[in-house]
Design an enzyme around this catalytic site. Structure first.
Site, PDB file in Angstrom:
ATOM      1  CG  ASP A 106      -3.361  -6.753  -3.497  1.00  0.00           C
ATOM      2  OD1 ASP A 106      -4.245  -5.821  -3.997  1.00  0.00           O
ATOM      3  OD2 ASP A 106      -3.361  -6.722  -2.227  1.00  0.00           O
ATOM      4  CE1 TYR A 114      -4.336  -8.435   4.828  1.00  0.00           C
ATOM      5  CE2 TYR A 114      -6.533  -7.866   5.759  1.00  0.00           C
ATOM      6  CZ  TYR A 114      -5.714  -8.150   4.694  1.00  0.00           C
ATOM      7  OH  TYR A 114      -6.117  -8.183   3.459  1.00  0.00           O
ATOM      8  CG  HIS A 170      -3.434 -10.746   1.250  1.00  0.00           C
ATOM      9  ND1 HIS A 170      -2.294 -10.457   0.364  1.00  0.00           N
ATOM     10  CD2 HIS A 170      -4.235  -9.580   1.160  1.00  0.00           C
ATOM     11  CE1 HIS A 170      -2.752  -9.473  -0.474  1.00  0.00           C
ATOM     12  NE2 HIS A 170      -3.917  -8.853  -0.022  1.00  0.00           N
ATOM     13  CG  ASP A 198      -8.013  -7.252   0.500  1.00  0.00           C
ATOM     14  OD1 ASP A 198      -7.041  -7.982   0.422  1.00  0.00           O
ATOM     15  OD2 ASP A 198      -8.163  -6.245  -0.153  1.00  0.00           O
ATOM     16  CG  HIS A 253     -10.290  -5.735  -3.474  1.00  0.00           C
ATOM     17  ND1 HIS A 253     -10.790  -4.590  -3.632  1.00  0.00           N
ATOM     18  CD2 HIS A 253      -9.252  -5.583  -2.962  1.00  0.00           C
ATOM     19  CE1 HIS A 253     -10.025  -3.909  -3.167  1.00  0.00           C
ATOM     20  NE2 HIS A 253      -9.326  -4.311  -2.674  1.00  0.00           N
ATOM     21  CG  HIS A 293      -9.583  -2.598   1.994  1.00  0.00           C
ATOM     22  ND1 HIS A 293      -8.659  -1.814   1.883  1.00  0.00           N
ATOM     23  CD2 HIS A 293      -9.322  -3.563   1.176  1.00  0.00           C
ATOM     24  CE1 HIS A 293      -7.577  -2.013   0.731  1.00  0.00           C
ATOM     25  NE2 HIS A 293      -8.141  -3.103   0.473  1.00  0.00           N
ATOM     26  CG  HIS A 328      -2.277  -0.823   0.958  1.00  0.00           C
ATOM     27  ND1 HIS A 328      -3.091  -1.268   2.206  1.00  0.00           N
ATOM     28  CD2 HIS A 328      -2.726  -1.338  -0.108  1.00  0.00           C
ATOM     29  CE1 HIS A 328      -3.879  -1.937   1.531  1.00  0.00           C
ATOM     30  NE2 HIS A 328      -3.668  -1.984   0.503  1.00  0.00           N
ATOM     31  CD  GLU A 343      -5.534  -2.163  -2.924  1.00  0.00           C
ATOM     32  OE1 GLU A 343      -6.297  -2.729  -1.981  1.00  0.00           O
ATOM     33  OE2 GLU A 343      -4.696  -1.538  -2.484  1.00  0.00           O
TER      34      GLU A 343
END
Ligand code: FEO
Length: 397
Positions: free
Chosen positions: A84, A193, A226, A165, A80, A146, A24, A82
Site C-alpha cells: 500500500d 487502527y 494513512h 503506518d 515500509h 508494524h 490486510h 508493504e
C-alpha cells in the site's frame, strides 16, 4: 485530489481510496475508506517519502507533476515495504532511474523480493541523515511498528515526523488535517487502527515513544501514511498511543458470540443484563454479522471478555473460531474473561473457548457456563447472577 502544501517545501501528493472496504486480506474493515499518503520534499535535492498503492500510481504521478517534474526526484524514501506504500515505487523509478532508494537493510531485502529491480540503494539506520539543502532527512528505525523493515523519517528543521503506518487511521476524506474533521470520527478510527494493527506490538510502541522522547526530537506535525495529518494537536495521538500501549482498561465488558438457534444469544443478553446491573458498561456483538474490526476496537479498553458459542460438532461455530484466532494474534494483556454457550446433545464449544482464552493470556475469572437447548427460568436467573458476579469482579480488579 491535487497536491496539498503541508509545510514550506513539503507537499502531500498521495491518493484517496474512497472505495476501500477491507484491508490486510479482509482482516480489517475500512468502512470509511482510506488514503495512501505520499510526501514530496522540495529543496536543493528532492525526495519522495513513500509512494501509494499500485492502482493509484497515476494519481501520484499527476500530483508530483503539479509541483516538480518527476525526473527531478533524487531520493525515493521507502519507510515500509508493504504494497500500500511501496506499490508505486517501480513506476516512479521508471521516470527517475538515477534516484537513490533509501530504506533499512530489511526494507531493501523486502523490496528486492517484491519487485526484483536493480535500483541504486542507500540503506540507513537510526541516526543516519541525508541533507537536502535547507532541510535534512533523519531516519529512525522502527522495527515491528508494524513490520521488521519499518522506519520513520524526520525533518528536524520543520519538526515534521513522517512515521508511515504509525499514528495513521483508515479514513477517506477530502480534508487533509486533524483540525478539519470530526474529532470523534478521527479518534474512533485511530483507536480501530491501533487495536487491529499495533496492539500486539504495544511494548515496542512504548519503547519507541520513550526513545524518541530521549532523542529530544521536537514534533509539531505528524504526517502518517494513512488518513489525516496531525498539525493542530500531534500530542493528542501520541498521548493516545502511550495510553493504548499500556493496555489501560476501563470497567467495560465485551460479550462476543455466535449463535445457531438463538439460545447462545439469549445467554449473552441475560449475562449482559446482569453485568449492566452492576454499573459496568457492556458491548454485545454477534461476530457472524458484526464488523469484527469494530469488535476488536471495543476490546481495546475493555477489562472483560466474555465469549460464547453454540456447540457444533463438539466445538465452537466457525465465525467465532476465526475471531478467536485473530484475537489471539492481537495479544491483549491484563484482561479477565469467561466462556459460555448452549448445546443440544453434547457440549464442547464453551470448553474450547475457555482453552483459547487461556492460551491468549486472559485470566479465567468465572467457570464456563452452558445450557442445554433453551435456558429455563432457573437457568435464566443463574445467567443473570453469573453476569452480576462477573460485573463485580470487573469492578474489583
Ligand atoms: Fe503496513 Fe499501511 O501498510
Amino acid at each position: 485530489m491535487s497536491a496539498v502544501k503541508i509545510k514550506e517545501g513539503v507537499y502531500w501528493v498521495g491518493s484517496v481510496d474512497w472505495n476501500s472496504k477491507s484491508f490486510h486480506g479482509h482482516t480489517y474493515t475500512t468502512k470509511r475508506g482510506t488514503t495512501y499518503n505520499s510526501y514530496l520534499v522540495v529543496d536543493e535535492k528532492i525526495a519522495l517519502i513513500d509512494s501509494v498503492y499500485t492502482p493509484f500510481s497515476e494519481e501520484l504521478i499527476a500530483n508530483i507533476r503539479e509541483v516538480v517534474p518527476l525526473e527531478k526526484i533524487d531520493y525515493m524514501v521507502v519507510n515500509h515495504v508493504e504494497r500500500d506504500h511501496s506499490g508505486s515505487v517501480p513506476e516512479i523509478m521508471k521516470y527517475c532511474p538515477k534516484a537513490k532508494v533509501i530504506g533499512t537493510e530489511k526494507c531493501k531485502l523486502g523490496m528486492n523480493r517484491n519487485y526484483y529491480c536493480n535500483w541504486e540503494w542507500q540503506t540507513v539506520k537510526t541516526g543516519d541523515k541525508i541533507s537536502l539543502g535547507k532541510n535534512t532527512l533523519a531516519f529512525v528505525e522502527a522495527p515491528m511498528l508494524h513490520w521488521p523493515d519499518s522506519m520513520f523519517t524526520y525533518i528536524p528543521e520543520l519538526e515534521l515526523l513522517l512515521p508511515n503506518d504509525a499514528f495513521g487511521q483508515h479514513i477517506s476524506t477530502s480534508k487533509r488535517f486533524d483540525d478539519e474533521i470530526d474529532q470523534c470520527e478521527l479518534m474512533d478510527e485511530a483507536a480501530a487502527y491501533y487495536a487491529n494493527i499495533l496492539l500486539p506490538f504495544s511494548p515496542l510502541v512504548s519503547r519507541k515513544i520513550e526513545e524518541v522522547v530521549k532523542m529530544g526530537i521536537k514534533i509539531n506535525m505528524i504526517a502518517p501514511s494513512h488518513g489525516i495529518i496531525w498539525r493542530k494537536d500531534p500530542m493528542k495521538i501520541i498521548n493516545a498511543y502511550i495510553k493504548w500501549a499500556k493496555n489501560e482498561t476501563t470497567s467495560k465488558v465485551v460479550i462476543a458470540y455466535e449463535t445457531m438457534w438463538k439460545s447462545t444469544e439469549i445467554m449473552a443478553k441475560t449475562i449482559g443484563d446482569g453485568i449492566t446491573s452492576t454499573g459496568v458498561k457492556v458491548v454485545i456483538s454477534d461476530v457472524s454479522t458484526a464488523d469484527k474490526t469494530d469488535v476488536v476496537k471495543e476490546m481495546l479498553d475493555a477489562k472483560g471478555f466474555l465469549i460464547g458459542s453454540s456447540t457444533h460438532g463438539n466445538d465452537m461455530l466457525p465465525s467465532i473460531a476465526g475471531f478467536m484466532a485473530f484475537l489471539k494474534d492481537m495479544k491483549p494483556k491484563g484482561r479477565i474473561g469467561a466462556a459460555f454457550g448452549s448445546y443440544g446433545w453434547g457440549g464442547g464449544a464453551a470448553k474450547s473457548i475457555e482453552g483459547k482464552l487461556t492460551e491468549m493470556g486472559v485470566e479465567i475469572a468465572a467457570p464456563l457456563i452452558q445450557c442445554q437447548f433453551v435456558p429455563d427460568k432457573d437457568e435464566m436467573k443463574k445467567l443473570f447472577e453469573y453476569g452480576v458476579e462477573f460485573g463485580k469482579k470487573i469492578k474489583t480488579v
